[in-house]
Design a protein around this motif. Structure first.
Motif, PDB file in Angstrom:
ATOM      1  N   ARG A 385       0.812  -1.220   0.000  1.00 49.57           N
ATOM      2  CA  ARG A 385       0.000   0.000   0.000  1.00 49.57           C
ATOM      3  C   ARG A 385       0.846   1.271   0.000  1.00 49.57           C
ATOM      4  O   ARG A 385       0.314   2.367  -0.132  1.00 49.57           O
ATOM      5  CB  ARG A 385      -0.912   0.014   1.231  1.00 49.57           C
ATOM      6  CG  ARG A 385      -1.901  -1.150   1.292  1.00 49.57           C
ATOM      7  CD  ARG A 385      -2.650  -1.115   2.609  1.00 49.57           C
ATOM      8  NE  ARG A 385      -1.740  -1.248   3.749  1.00 49.57           N
ATOM      9  CZ  ARG A 385      -2.068  -0.999   5.014  1.00 49.57           C
ATOM     10  NH1 ARG A 385      -3.297  -0.582   5.295  1.00 49.57           N
ATOM     11  NH2 ARG A 385      -1.188  -1.136   5.986  1.00 49.57           N
ATOM     12  N   ILE A 386       2.153   1.125   0.179  1.00 50.31           N
ATOM     13  CA  ILE A 386       3.031   2.294   0.194  1.00 50.31           C
ATOM     14  C   ILE A 386       2.933   3.025  -1.141  1.00 50.31           C
ATOM     15  O   ILE A 386       2.915   2.410  -2.213  1.00 50.31           O
ATOM     16  CB  ILE A 386       4.492   1.867   0.459  1.00 50.31           C
ATOM     17  CG1 ILE A 386       4.623   1.240   1.851  1.00 50.31           C
ATOM     18  CG2 ILE A 386       5.439   3.052   0.316  1.00 50.31           C
ATOM     19  CD1 ILE A 386       4.473   2.211   2.975  1.00 50.31           C
ATOM     20  N   GLY A 387       2.874   4.360  -1.089  1.00 51.58           N
ATOM     21  CA  GLY A 387       2.766   5.171  -2.299  1.00 51.58           C
ATOM     22  C   GLY A 387       3.949   5.000  -3.232  1.00 51.58           C
ATOM     23  O   GLY A 387       5.041   4.564  -2.833  1.00 51.58           O
ATOM     24  N   ALA A 388       3.730   5.371  -4.495  1.00 48.23           N
ATOM     25  CA  ALA A 388       4.777   5.204  -5.509  1.00 48.23           C
ATOM     26  C   ALA A 388       5.910   6.200  -5.323  1.00 48.23           C
ATOM     27  O   ALA A 388       7.065   5.895  -5.655  1.00 48.23           O
ATOM     28  CB  ALA A 388       4.176   5.355  -6.907  1.00 48.23           C
ATOM     29  N   ALA A 389       5.644   7.384  -4.819  1.00 47.81           N
ATOM     30  CA  ALA A 389       6.685   8.402  -4.663  1.00 47.81           C
ATOM     31  C   ALA A 389       6.352   9.278  -3.456  1.00 47.81           C
ATOM     32  O   ALA A 389       5.187   9.553  -3.167  1.00 47.81           O
ATOM     33  CB  ALA A 389       6.806   9.254  -5.924  1.00 47.81           C
ATOM     34  N   HIS A 390       7.400   9.716  -2.761  1.00 46.18           N
ATOM     35  CA  HIS A 390       7.251  10.579  -1.597  1.00 46.18           C
ATOM     36  C   HIS A 390       8.254  11.714  -1.685  1.00 46.18           C
ATOM     37  O   HIS A 390       9.225  11.644  -2.457  1.00 46.18           O
ATOM     38  CB  HIS A 390       7.476   9.798  -0.296  1.00 46.18           C
ATOM     39  CG  HIS A 390       6.465   8.716  -0.058  1.00 46.18           C
ATOM     40  ND1 HIS A 390       6.549   7.477  -0.671  1.00 46.18           N
ATOM     41  CD2 HIS A 390       5.349   8.686   0.728  1.00 46.18           C
ATOM     42  CE1 HIS A 390       5.528   6.725  -0.276  1.00 46.18           C
ATOM     43  NE2 HIS A 390       4.791   7.437   0.576  1.00 46.18           N
ATOM     44  N   LEU A 391       8.022  12.723  -0.880  1.00 47.77           N
ATOM     45  CA  LEU A 391       8.946  13.844  -0.792  1.00 47.77           C
ATOM     46  C   LEU A 391       9.755  13.680   0.488  1.00 47.77           C
ATOM     47  O   LEU A 391       9.212  13.752   1.587  1.00 47.77           O
ATOM     48  CB  LEU A 391       8.180  15.176  -0.762  1.00 47.77           C
ATOM     49  CG  LEU A 391       9.019  16.439  -0.947  1.00 47.77           C
ATOM     50  CD1 LEU A 391       9.646  16.459  -2.331  1.00 47.77           C
ATOM     51  CD2 LEU A 391       8.161  17.685  -0.743  1.00 47.77           C
ATOM     52  N   GLY A 392      11.053  13.429   0.337  1.00 49.53           N
ATOM     53  CA  GLY A 392      11.902  13.210   1.496  1.00 49.53           C
ATOM     54  C   GLY A 392      13.369  13.316   1.128  1.00 49.53           C
ATOM     55  O   GLY A 392      13.741  13.426  -0.044  1.00 49.53           O
ATOM     56  N   ASP A 393      14.225  13.283   2.149  1.00 53.54           N
ATOM     57  CA  ASP A 393      15.679  13.332   1.954  1.00 53.54           C
ATOM     58  C   ASP A 393      16.183  11.898   1.864  1.00 53.54           C
ATOM     59  O   ASP A 393      16.315  11.198   2.873  1.00 53.54           O
ATOM     60  CB  ASP A 393      16.328  14.072   3.124  1.00 53.54           C
ATOM     61  CG  ASP A 393      17.801  14.379   2.858  1.00 53.54           C
ATOM     62  OD1 ASP A 393      18.463  13.552   2.207  1.00 53.54           O
ATOM     63  OD2 ASP A 393      18.279  15.432   3.299  1.00 53.54           O
ATOM     64  N   ALA A 394      16.489  11.458   0.640  1.00 51.28           N
ATOM     65  CA  ALA A 394      16.876  10.064   0.419  1.00 51.28           C
ATOM     66  C   ALA A 394      18.144   9.717   1.176  1.00 51.28           C
ATOM     67  O   ALA A 394      18.256   8.639   1.782  1.00 51.28           O
ATOM     68  CB  ALA A 394      17.052   9.811  -1.078  1.00 51.28           C
ATOM     69  N   MET A 395      19.138  10.616   1.161  1.00 52.75           N
ATOM     70  CA  MET A 395      20.409  10.315   1.811  1.00 52.75           C
ATOM     71  C   MET A 395      20.225  10.111   3.308  1.00 52.75           C
ATOM     72  O   MET A 395      20.772   9.165   3.892  1.00 52.75           O
ATOM     73  CB  MET A 395      21.398  11.455   1.563  1.00 52.75           C
ATOM     74  CG  MET A 395      22.779  11.189   2.144  1.00 52.75           C
ATOM     75  SD  MET A 395      23.896  12.576   1.926  1.00 52.75           S
ATOM     76  CE  MET A 395      23.268  13.680   3.196  1.00 52.75           C
ATOM     77  N   ARG A 396      19.421  10.972   3.957  1.00 44.86           N
ATOM     78  CA  ARG A 396      19.253  10.863   5.399  1.00 44.86           C
ATOM     79  C   ARG A 396      18.375   9.671   5.772  1.00 44.86           C
ATOM     80  O   ARG A 396      18.621   9.029   6.800  1.00 44.86           O
ATOM     81  CB  ARG A 396      18.648  12.161   5.952  1.00 44.86           C
ATOM     82  CG  ARG A 396      19.546  13.379   5.764  1.00 44.86           C
ATOM     83  CD  ARG A 396      20.927  13.147   6.346  1.00 44.86           C
ATOM     84  NE  ARG A 396      21.794  14.314   6.240  1.00 44.86           N
ATOM     85  CZ  ARG A 396      23.054  14.347   6.645  1.00 44.86           C
ATOM     86  NH1 ARG A 396      23.600  13.275   7.191  1.00 44.86           N
ATOM     87  NH2 ARG A 396      23.777  15.443   6.501  1.00 44.86           N
ATOM     88  N   LEU A 397      17.366   9.352   4.965  1.00 42.34           N
ATOM     89  CA  LEU A 397      16.588   8.141   5.222  1.00 42.34           C
ATOM     90  C   LEU A 397      17.456   6.904   5.089  1.00 42.34           C
ATOM     91  O   LEU A 397      17.369   5.958   5.878  1.00 42.34           O
ATOM     92  CB  LEU A 397      15.399   8.074   4.259  1.00 42.34           C
ATOM     93  CG  LEU A 397      14.244   9.037   4.542  1.00 42.34           C
ATOM     94  CD1 LEU A 397      13.279   9.066   3.364  1.00 42.34           C
ATOM     95  CD2 LEU A 397      13.498   8.629   5.811  1.00 42.34           C
ATOM     96  N   ARG A 398      18.317   6.914   4.055  1.00 46.13           N
ATOM     97  CA  ARG A 398      19.230   5.804   3.857  1.00 46.13           C
ATOM     98  C   ARG A 398      20.212   5.705   5.026  1.00 46.13           C
ATOM     99  O   ARG A 398      20.575   4.600   5.476  1.00 46.13           O
ATOM    100  CB  ARG A 398      19.984   5.994   2.541  1.00 46.13           C
ATOM    101  CG  ARG A 398      20.761   4.751   2.085  1.00 46.13           C
ATOM    102  CD  ARG A 398      21.451   5.006   0.752  1.00 46.13           C
ATOM    103  NE  ARG A 398      20.493   5.219  -0.320  1.00 46.13           N
ATOM    104  CZ  ARG A 398      20.304   6.378  -0.927  1.00 46.13           C
ATOM    105  NH1 ARG A 398      20.999   7.446  -0.552  1.00 46.13           N
ATOM    106  NH2 ARG A 398      19.421   6.495  -1.889  1.00 46.13           N
ATOM    107  N   GLN A 399      20.630   6.845   5.553  1.00 48.19           N
ATOM    108  CA  GLN A 399      21.563   6.858   6.686  1.00 48.19           C
ATOM    109  C   GLN A 399      20.920   6.229   7.925  1.00 48.19           C
ATOM    110  O   GLN A 399      21.560   5.442   8.634  1.00 48.19           O
ATOM    111  CB  GLN A 399      21.989   8.299   6.985  1.00 48.19           C
ATOM    112  CG  GLN A 399      22.965   8.443   8.142  1.00 48.19           C
ATOM    113  CD  GLN A 399      23.382   9.888   8.342  1.00 48.19           C
ATOM    114  OE1 GLN A 399      23.058  10.763   7.549  1.00 48.19           O
ATOM    115  NE2 GLN A 399      24.110  10.142   9.411  1.00 48.19           N
ATOM    116  N   ILE A 400      19.652   6.574   8.192  1.00 46.74           N
ATOM    117  CA  ILE A 400      18.967   6.004   9.361  1.00 46.74           C
ATOM    118  C   ILE A 400      18.799   4.502   9.203  1.00 46.74           C
ATOM    119  O   ILE A 400      19.095   3.720  10.124  1.00 46.74           O
ATOM    120  CB  ILE A 400      17.601   6.694   9.554  1.00 46.74           C
ATOM    121  CG1 ILE A 400      17.796   8.167   9.916  1.00 46.74           C
ATOM    122  CG2 ILE A 400      16.781   5.986  10.632  1.00 46.74           C
ATOM    123  CD1 ILE A 400      16.508   8.963   9.984  1.00 46.74           C
TER     124      ILE A 400
END
Length: 796
Positions: A385-400
């Motif tokens: 159910r997760i949406g196809a695209a979101h607005l976020g900081d990819a690098m920081r999400l990847r870091q977490i």
């Protein structure tokens, strides 16, 4: 306030005012009581003197005029018997004597006393006539009675009755006079009562108004002092100084405010010293981390190359150990850099459209080798159910996520590690997402959980501390989660495993805005750029409008390499004057310029075309601001396309080919292969690289130096204007100057300057001039470093 009230406290003033009211009230009551008693006394005198005298006078007069005279008439006319007549006369005479004695007992005025004397003389004849009447009645001689009644009785009685009537009139006049005098006295008392009341009310009004003004103004002054203290303003003057007790409180608050100012100054000095020490520490950590990272990247790279060479078993094992240590050291350096940014308040997010599914899968796949080496199962489950695209900081999400996975694999010896992404809720254009990493490791004790997210905190494992990390990772992740508006939760059972979760709300984005990795552009130069006059004749001349000389120089060079000729204008107003000549086929314009900006210029051109019936000329915007709002505003102004500065040569060429294709002017078929040709990639979001200065100048070192020198000179001028605007607290001017610097620095590859200018522009638009000052200092340092690195004289 009068001088007397200044010497008296508010309490004493109120007591005096209250006492005055009480005194006036008692005085008025006393006057009323006196007047009432006077009324009673007057009425008593009227009753005792006037009315009693009148009654006696009337009684005597009636006895003579009615009883005696009337008896003679009645007996003569057989209306009364002789004996009864005698009885009436005797009663009248007895009553006369009685009442006369009572009348003489009164204290009479002189005039009434004179009348009494006259009555006393007249009574002699009247009493003699009454006696003669009695004698006739005894003799029962009707003839004598008739003769007496006709000739003697009335003349003897009339003087008495007339005098008594006059006496009654005098008594009435005296009574009236006394009552009138009492009324006048009562009026005077009323007048004094009114005057006293008015005087008291006037005093109360004046003094009370003064007291109330002092109280109201004093309370307002005290409230203002409290408000100023709450706003930490300890120097603003007071508008009013109250008297009395409020004045004492006011003085105490002023003294307290002075103490607070002294204390605050002390605190500010201490804070400044602490911030300076913290900044020095952070700067030192950042500088050392940067210095260490550079050689470490080289070490890691050489180790990677060394691992590809033939090595025996021992050598390969040693290389792997060194590689692991190098990677750990690079991670530590990265954590220290992030921690330094957090302490300096410079750690920011850069949201952009991202594919969360791809991000989570890719991040998980990066740890497959580590999991395999420890014989651990690594699974990744994503909620469909997760949406196809979101607005976020990819690098920081990847870091977490990477930090979660690194810790899970580090502390798990057997079992599995699971990565799960779940949609918890959908709220309009936002999704509440949980990103969890579960492991079957050693778990974390309750004591360790309390300090796990603190800087430099590490867990204990059987009394042994893990030494291969700084303990900063989770602290940094917690800060990043807070910047995202989310939170990190932790569930753990000793010996069973641990679950780390990132709970965050992310806005949904248009999937079409997702960045795509495209091959680098292959630019084919179609022809040599014509002269300006030739381009004007063939209809390919371009007008470039930009207020920054470096931008004009770089973009002119790009246009020439693409086979176009151009003329330039220094601002929107000059651009409009040049455009009116009708020599240009296309307009390339910056958006933020003095006198007239790009939006206004485009709108003016569109209005002119409509009024004159001209064909629509292509207008392309070039700006360092690629926000959605800026793009929409440009479209509304009549701008056809939007390119982000610095635009790559391929993107610029492909855009120009759409609006001004060169095959109109030459037989050569030209083509531009670029990411910008992909209709799914919007203008301004291309990831093709901008041209380097070397490519732009075709290796001409002299030209490159001149271009950089021109950039440095212009930027120093812009920086001076920025600092002047900052000194004047003009946030709009600061944003405008930083935008100029940002655009030009991108074109010459001055990355650090570009970053500083970007931060300044963002802070200025947010009206955060305190942050602008810090970034302006960084910009000045970066510009000096850039100039020194390219051997540009500081005074140039």
């Amino acid at each position: 306030m009068n001088p007397l009230s200044r010497r008296l406290s508010i309490r004493v003033q109120l007591q005096v005012l209250f006492g005055l009211l009480l005194l006036t009230g008692f005085t008025v009551l006393a006057l009323d009581e006196i007047n009432l008693r006077a009324d009673i006394a007057t009425l008593g005198r009227v009753r005792d003197d006037s009315l009693s005298g009148l009654r006696l006078t009337k009684s005597i007069s009636d006895a003579y005029g009615l009883d005696i005279v009337d008896t003679a008439f009645r007996v003569r006319n057989n209306l009364m018997g002789w004996d009864q007549g005698i009885e009436v006369v005797d009663d009248a005479r007895a009553g006369i004597e009685r009442d006369w004695k009572s009348l003489l007992a009164f204290s009479l005025p002189v005039e009434q006393s004179a009348v009494i004397g006259e009555v006393s003389k007249a009574r002699i004849s009247a009493d003699r006539a009454a006696q003669k009447l009695r004698d006739i009645l005894l003799s029962k001689d009707i003839g004598a009675l008739g003769n007496f009644a006709d000739t003697e009785l009335y003349p003897a009685i009339d003087p008495v009755t007339s005098r008594f009537k006059f006496l009654a009139d005098l008594k009435l006049l005296d009574t009236e006079r006394e009552i009138r005098g009492h009324i006048d006295s009562a009026r005077r008392v009323d007048w004094w009562r009114i005057v006293l009341s008015l005087i008291t009310l006037t005093v109360v009004m004046i003094v009370g108004r003064s007291i109330l003004r002092n109280v109201y103004s004093g309370v307002e002054s005290l409230v203002r002092l409290a408000q100023l203290a709450r706003d930490r303003d300890f120097v603003a003057p007071t508008r009013y100084t109250p008297e009395g007790e409020l004045g004492e409180v006011h003085t105490a608050l002023l003294a307290m405010r002075h103490d607070l100012l002294t204390y605050e100054n002390s605190l500010l000095e201490s804070e400044a010293r602490a911030l300076a020490a913290s900044k020095a520490k952070s700067s030192f950590l950042a500088a050392m981390s940067h210095e260490i990272r550079t050689p470490m990247v080289g070490v890691a790279g050489m180790l990677e190359l060394l691992a590809q060479t033939p090595l025996d078993t021992d050598q390969r094992e040693q290389v792997e150990i060194v590689q692991n240590s190098a990677r750990s050291l690079l991670q530590i350096i990265g954590d220290i850099l992030d921690f330094s940014k957090i302490e300096a308040g410079k750690l920011e997010l850069n949201p952009a459209p991202i594919d969360l599914r791809e991000l989570v899968r890719a991040s998980t796949n990066n740890f497959l080798a580590t999991a395999s080496a420890k014989a651990l199962k690594l699974d990744c489950t994503i909620d469909p159910r997760i949406g196809a695209a979101h607005l976020g900081d990819a690098m920081r999400l990847r870091q977490i996520l990477s930090n979660f996975l690194s810790n899970a694999l580090k502390f798990t010896e057997r079992g599995e590690v699971q990565v799960q992404m779940e949609r918890l809720a959908s709220e309009g254009q936002r999704e509440l997402i949980a990103l969890r990493v579960r492991d079957t490791g050693i778990g974390i004790s309750a004591e360790d959980r309390e300090r796990l997210f603190q800087p430099f905190a590490q867990t204990l494992d059987g009394g042994a501390r893990h030494q291969d990390s700084t303990g900063l990772g989770l602290s940094i992740c917690g800060h990043l989660a807070g910047l995202m508006g989310g939170e990190i939760t932790l569930e753990s059972v000793i010996g069973t495993g641990t679950t780390f979760s990132l709970i965050v709300r992310l806005p949904l984005a248009d999937r079409g805005l997702l960045e795509r990795k495209m091959p680098l552009a292959n630019v084919v130069t179609p022809r040599t750029a014509p002269k300006v006059a030739e381009a004007a004749r063939e209809g390919s001349l371009i007008l470039l409008v930009d207020d920054h000389p470096t931008n004009r120089a770089v973009i002119t060079r790009q246009l020439n390499q693409l086979g176009y000729a151009c003329e330039t204008a220094v601002d929107g107003e000059a651009g409009w004057q040049a455009w009116r000549s009708g020599r240009y086929a296309l307009l390339l314009t910056d958006l933020h310029m003095p006198r007239r900006d790009g939006h206004s210029l485009a709108a003016l051109i569109r209005a002119d075309e409509q009024s004159r019936g001209l064909a629509r000329a292509p207008v392309i915007a070039l700006s360092a601001n690629v926000s959605t709002e800026e793009v929409e505003r440009s479209r509304a102004a009549g701008i056809d396309d939007f390119l982000a500065k610095p635009a790559s040569l391929a993107l610029l060429g492909s855009t120009l080919q759409r609006y001004l294709p060169l095959n109109r002017f030459t037989d050569a078929q030209t083509g531009f292969t670029a990411a910008g040709d992909d209709p799914n990639v919007p203008q301004g979001y291309s990831n093709t690289r901008p041209m380097t200065l070397y490519e732009l100048t075709r290796g001409d070192a002299t030209l490159e130096h001149e271009l950089i020198e021109d950039f440095v000179q212009s930027t120093r001028h812009d920086l001076a204007a920025l600092n002047a605007a900052l000194a004047g607290n003009d946030a709009d001017a600061v944003a405008r100057e930083s935008h100029r610097i940002k655009g030009a620095s991108g074109l010459v590859g001055a990355t650090t300057i570009n970053t500083c200018a970007t931060h300044i522009e963002a802070a200025a638009r947010a009206r955060d001039l305190a942050s602008v000052s810090t970034h302006a200092n960084d910009l000045d340092v970066a510009l000096n470093h850039f100039a020194a690195g390219h051997r540009i004289d500081k005074q140039a």
